[in-house]
Design a protein around this motif. Sequence first.
Motif, PDB file in Angstrom:
ATOM      1  N   VAL A  39      83.159  30.462  32.044  1.00 24.48           N
ATOM      2  CA  VAL A  39      82.961  29.865  30.780  1.00 24.48           C
ATOM      3  C   VAL A  39      83.023  28.436  31.243  1.00 24.48           C
ATOM      4  N   GLY A  40      82.502  27.583  31.510  1.00 21.33           N
ATOM      5  CA  GLY A  40      83.387  26.030  31.829  1.00 21.33           C
ATOM      6  C   GLY A  40      83.026  25.244  30.367  1.00 21.33           C
ATOM      7  N   ILE A  41      83.914  24.424  30.974  1.00 25.45           N
ATOM      8  CA  ILE A  41      84.607  24.104  29.458  1.00 25.45           C
ATOM      9  C   ILE A  41      85.048  22.502  29.902  1.00 25.45           C
ATOM     10  N   CYS A  96      78.704  30.086  31.897  1.00 25.65           N
ATOM     11  CA  CYS A  96      77.723  29.443  30.535  1.00 25.65           C
ATOM     12  C   CYS A  96      78.840  28.192  30.079  1.00 25.65           C
ATOM     13  N   VAL A  97      78.083  27.085  29.712  1.00 28.40           N
ATOM     14  CA  VAL A  97      79.095  25.682  29.563  1.00 28.40           C
ATOM     15  C   VAL A  97      79.270  26.125  27.328  1.00 28.40           C
ATOM     16  N   TRP A  98      79.781  26.520  27.390  1.00 29.23           N
ATOM     17  CA  TRP A  98      80.763  26.479  25.218  1.00 29.23           C
ATOM     18  C   TRP A  98      81.183  25.616  25.334  1.00 29.23           C
ATOM     19  N   VAL A 218      75.361  26.340  22.822  1.00 31.51           N
ATOM     20  CA  VAL A 218      75.694  27.073  23.709  1.00 31.51           C
ATOM     21  C   VAL A 218      74.310  27.680  25.205  1.00 31.51           C
ATOM     22  N   GLY A 219      74.698  26.890  27.031  1.00 31.20           N
ATOM     23  CA  GLY A 219      74.643  26.484  27.600  1.00 31.20           C
ATOM     24  C   GLY A 219      74.554  27.604  28.491  1.00 31.20           C
ATOM     25  N   PHE A 220      73.119  28.721  28.805  1.00 34.99           N
ATOM     26  CA  PHE A 220      73.133  29.533  30.572  1.00 34.99           C
ATOM     27  C   PHE A 220      71.782  29.159  30.737  1.00 34.99           C
ATOM     28  N   ARG A 221      71.937  30.453  32.401  1.00 38.19           N
ATOM     29  CA  ARG A 221      71.385  29.081  33.017  1.00 38.19           C
ATOM     30  C   ARG A 221      69.975  29.662  32.722  1.00 38.19           C
TER      31      ARG A 221
END
Length: 259
Positions: A39-41, A96-98, A218-221
């Motif tokens: 998880v990217g934070i 993901c970007v969360w 939340v963003g995924f590929r």
Amino acid sequence: MKKTIALLLALVAALSLAACAKKEESDLSYVKEKGTLVVGITDFAPMDYKDENGEWIGFDADMAKAFAESLGVKVEFVEIDWDNKILELDAKTIDCVWNGMTLTDEVKSAMECTWAYCNNAQVVVVPKDKAELYPDKESCKDLQFAAEAGSAGAEVLAELNYKVTPVGTQADALMEVAAGTSDAAVIDSLMAAAMVGEGTGYADLTYTVSLNSEEYGVGFRKNSDLAAELNNFFSKAYQDGTMERCAETYNVQAALIEQ
């Protein structure tokens, strides 16, 4: 006959490639196979921040842990440069970007996003003793702002043609104002409520003007099947009260969007 056989072989090869491609496109399978959801934070209370033991906590962090558990995998949090979030995602250094991510047009075109789960706004933060000087957008137009590079706040400031100094994180933007190196900062309202004012580390700052209204997702590929999986998780967590209990822990329950 030879031509028929060649065509059949070509068809079989094409189907095999398509099957492989389809398999590779499944982010859900990819994450389960490697056993970790990365998880990217950024450091962003009350969504993602470290406790006294160095563990990542917050509304987003806790929900990410619960989602990873539902998938049967571990969670790993990676601090990223927010301006590079799309590159990190596409390079598979994160899954993901969360992190209280605003669903901007750019984000929605570059990522496979979930439904919105929280309301938010970009707010102006100034020294408390100067707050009465800046009651509206017009009064703020000549200020030198600090904002996180690549953030929704920086985008709003650019649209308004306000002067802005890009910094690494929203927390850095607050530090700029506290140090007097910027007149004001623009940060997320949920962060401002947690980090600015009486009883916080920035008791001498306050937030005044709201520049917009927005929503978190939340963003995924792109085309990732994990987005639909998380939507289902959010729906169940909202219905059974898990999401609200988590939100109450971090005092963000008023911002929740029904799933």
